[in-house]
Write a protein that holds these residues in place. Structure first.
Motif, short mmCIF file in Angstrom:
data_model
loop_
_atom_site.label_atom_id
_atom_site.label_comp_id
_atom_site.label_asym_id
_atom_site.label_seq_id
_atom_site.Cartn_x
_atom_site.Cartn_y
_atom_site.Cartn_z
N SER A 1 -7.98 6.42 9.94
CA SER A 1 -8.00 6.68 8.51
C SER A 1 -8.43 8.11 8.21
N LEU A 2 -9.46 8.58 8.93
CA LEU A 2 -9.93 9.96 8.74
C LEU A 2 -8.85 10.97 9.11
N ALA A 3 -8.10 10.67 10.16
CA ALA A 3 -7.05 11.59 10.58
C ALA A 3 -5.98 11.73 9.50
N LEU A 4 -5.76 10.67 8.74
CA LEU A 4 -4.77 10.71 7.66
C LEU A 4 -5.31 11.38 6.40
N GLU B 1 0.82 -1.20 0.00
CA GLU B 1 0.00 0.00 0.00
C GLU B 1 0.86 1.26 0.00
N TRP B 2 0.55 2.16 -0.94
CA TRP B 2 1.26 3.44 -1.03
C TRP B 2 0.28 4.59 -1.14
N SER B 3 -0.88 4.42 -0.49
CA SER B 3 -1.86 5.50 -0.48
C SER B 3 -1.35 6.64 0.40
N TRP C 1 -3.99 5.70 4.75
CA TRP C 1 -5.38 5.79 5.22
C TRP C 1 -6.18 4.58 4.77
N ARG C 2 -5.83 4.03 3.62
CA ARG C 2 -6.62 2.91 3.08
C ARG C 2 -6.41 1.63 3.89
N THR C 3 -5.20 1.41 4.40
CA THR C 3 -4.98 0.20 5.19
C THR C 3 -5.77 0.25 6.49
N VAL D 1 -1.39 -2.91 7.71
CA VAL D 1 -1.38 -1.80 8.66
C VAL D 1 -0.01 -1.68 9.31
N ALA D 2 0.59 -2.81 9.64
CA ALA D 2 1.91 -2.78 10.27
C ALA D 2 2.99 -2.29 9.32
#
Length: 576
Positions: free
Chosen positions: A458-461, A289-291, A432-434, A425-426
């Motif tokens: 996620s929202l915070a990101l 993931e590279w969001s 945010w997507r993870t 996630v780790a």
């Protein structure tokens, strides 16, 4: 009996021992995918794709987008969908056949790389290059998802085509037969995945740099120019067909970090080559993931951009310096650059910023370059003495062992959707997507508190655009009717942007499906009081109250969105 009678037969080593050893290495490195369940893109493209559930998907794939309409209706890869359909039908939808086909395609690609390398380097150097290719951890992502078999198949087809092309230039294979075979390979490859369009460029690079002193490039160009013209026509035919089916020239939306014009994209991509180089040479850390905010579009010149610029400059300078002295090395480096072109996001922005699976074809060039660098050492073997070859063998054994171990462990990260989500996630904590995906998983297992925590993370990101979470939740709701996770997302997003009528309406739709009529009534009344789409929310409030009084069974009420509202509250949207 003389000592030479015990020497191994080079022809037998080349034909049997070397390729079998490569397949064994590939199996040891990647065989750990066998127990894996469907994850990530396999869910939407296989499990939730109606095309693959019937044999008709084999031919209907040619008149359909790669992604199902319920998801995004993007891209055009008909042979990929047709091949997935065949596997689903023959294997009854079980993951095992898909895994075996992925391993078979990987084995074929390793043998194809070996076929190329042994034509341009001494056999020991060629085998080492192919062996390191076979165990490289960056290849895991191309195997753990069944839908990524197209990466493996395209690489195998293009490598075999290049090997035959070299033979034809050397006079050991017929020109017409080779041209026909290459055209057929090109058609098949490009309809598997569009990055196969680089095939003609790879062939021209071979004309330039493989055996450059054997004959002038002009002679080779005249030999193949009509063939290259045919390949251009094939590419145009594919692009026209793609446009006719998709109704658009590009067929996909750009990655969220690639917003803006050409110069903004160049700035964002400036640091990516350094990450590509790290993945090639030191794949200790791997992530899928590279969001945002794992990769933030550049707002200024930072060490990240400097590293990327140095990587590009180093590749270019090394290619120029090696052009005459070590043409095979130059060819390998040029292969890397050409194969990375489709994901460079400069001319045409794609939905991918960085993805390990897209490095599969470029890594063939890395194997070529490595074999070229080892060639002087192989040629000087007799002058090195007995110590250095042993040191080299120990180093090779260590590298192969490390590659196999890292690859096998990386396969476990994709074992099940839950394990994949936790590991994502780790590995990518700023994506945010993870966090959103993990929140969905937690909601499905009943951990509502944990799900809300992940959605808030996620929202915070994505404070810049919290509504993108709503678009992702819409995909789940619209594709399979899932509402447990999306409801939590809608509720949290609505707290951040209470004026968004589309977020409120999506939440109302899920509450209606789940039979939570009292909460639906409250949400509709709040929408009515805010003043956006008042007629719609007033009607929905009345309907919710009626359902509450009459105890309407769950699933009987489906909210129908009107058109012409203050914000788009009904249509599926996708965040890139």
């Amino acid at each position: 009996m003389t000592a030479t009678s015990h020497s191994p037969d080079p022809r037998r080593l080349e034909r049997w021992a070397a390729p079998i050893a490569l397949l064994v290495l590939a199996g040891l490195a990647m065989g750990n995918i066998i127990p894996n369940k469907f994850t990530r893109d396999d869910i939407g493209l296989i499990l939730e794709n109606p095309l693959v559930k019937s044999w008709s998907g084999v031919w209907h794939a040619f008149n359909a987008a790669y992604w199902p309409p319920a998801d995004s209706g993007e891209l055009y890869r008909p042979l990929s969908i047709a091949w997935l359909t065949i596997q689903w039908q023959l294997g009854g939808g079980h993951e095992l056949l898909f895994r075996l086909c992925s391993l078979a395609a990987y084995g074929a690609s390793c043998l194809a790389v070996w076929a190329v390398l042994k034509r341009v380097a001494p056999l020991p150097a060629a085998w080492v290059g192919a062996a390191l290719f076979a165990v490289h951890p960056v290849h895991v992502e191309a195997l753990v998802e069944a839908v990524s078999q197209s990466e493996l198949i395209v690489a195998a087809l293009l490598c075999w085509g290049v090997a035959w092309h070299i033979d034809a230039n050397r006079g050991t294979r017929g020109i017409r037969a080779t041209a026909s075979a290459e055209s057929l390979l090109f058609v098949v490859a490009v309809f598997f995945k569009e990055h196969a369009l680089v095939f003609p460029a790879l062939l021209i690079a071979a004309d330039l740099l493989v055996d450059p002193t054997a004959e002038p490039f002009g002679t080779r160009w005249r030999r193949w120019r009509s063939h290259y013209g045919v390949m251009v026509l094939i590419a145009l035919l594919f692009w026209f067909t793609r446009g006719q089916v998709l109704g658009t020239a590009s067929g996909t939306g750009p990655h969220e970090a690639l917003a803006g014009g050409l110069f903004a994209r160049i700035h964002t991509m400036a640091g990516v080559p350094a990450e590509w180089l790290r993945l090639f040479l030191w794949p200790a850390h791997l992530q899928d993931e590279w969001s945002l905010m794992e990769w933030v579009p550049g707002a200024g010149w930072t060490p990240r951009e400097t590293a990327g610029a140095l990587a590009v400059a180093s590749l270019g300078l090394a290619t120029i310096l090696a052009w005459r002295r070590m043409p095979t090395l130059a060819w390998g480096l040029l292969w890397i650059g050409l194969a990375l072109g489709p994901v460079a996001n400069i001319v045409i922005p794609t939905g991918v910023l960085i993805a390990e699976r897209t490095l599969f074809l470029p890594s063939v060039g890395l194997a070529v370059a490595l074999a070229a660098l080892l060639t002087p050492m192989v040629n000087a073997h007799d002058r090195l003495g007995p110590v250095w070859p042993r040191v080299g063998l120990l180093g090779l054994a260590a590298l192969l062992s490390a590659g196999m171990l890292r690859s096998a462990l990386r396969c476990v990260d994709w074992r099940t959707p839950v394990i994949w989500t936790v590991r994502s996630v780790a590995l990518a904590p700023l994506s945010w997507r993870t966090h959103l995906t993990y929140g969905m998983v937690l909601s499905n297992v009943g951990d509502t508190a944990g799900a809300r925590s992940e959605v808030r993370a996620s929202l915070a990101l994505r404070e810049d655009n919290p509504v993108v979470l709503k678009f992702v939740a819409d995909r789940g709701r619209l594709s399979n009717g899932a509402c447990i996770g999306p409801t939590i997302v809608y509720e949290e997003v609505l707290k951040a942007v209470p004026q968004r009528s589309d977020v409120r309406a999506s939440l109302l739709a899920c509450l209606a499906i789940m039979g939570r009529y009292e909460q639906a009534h409250q949400i509709a009344m709040a929408g009515d009081s805010i003043g956006l789409d008042r007629a719609f929310y007033h009607t929905m409030a009345i309907r919710a109250a009626q359902n509450l009084r009459t105890h309407t069974p769950i699933g009987q009420w489906r909210v129908r969105f009107p058109t012409g509202t203050a914000t788009d509250i009904g249509g599926p949207q996708r965040s890139h």
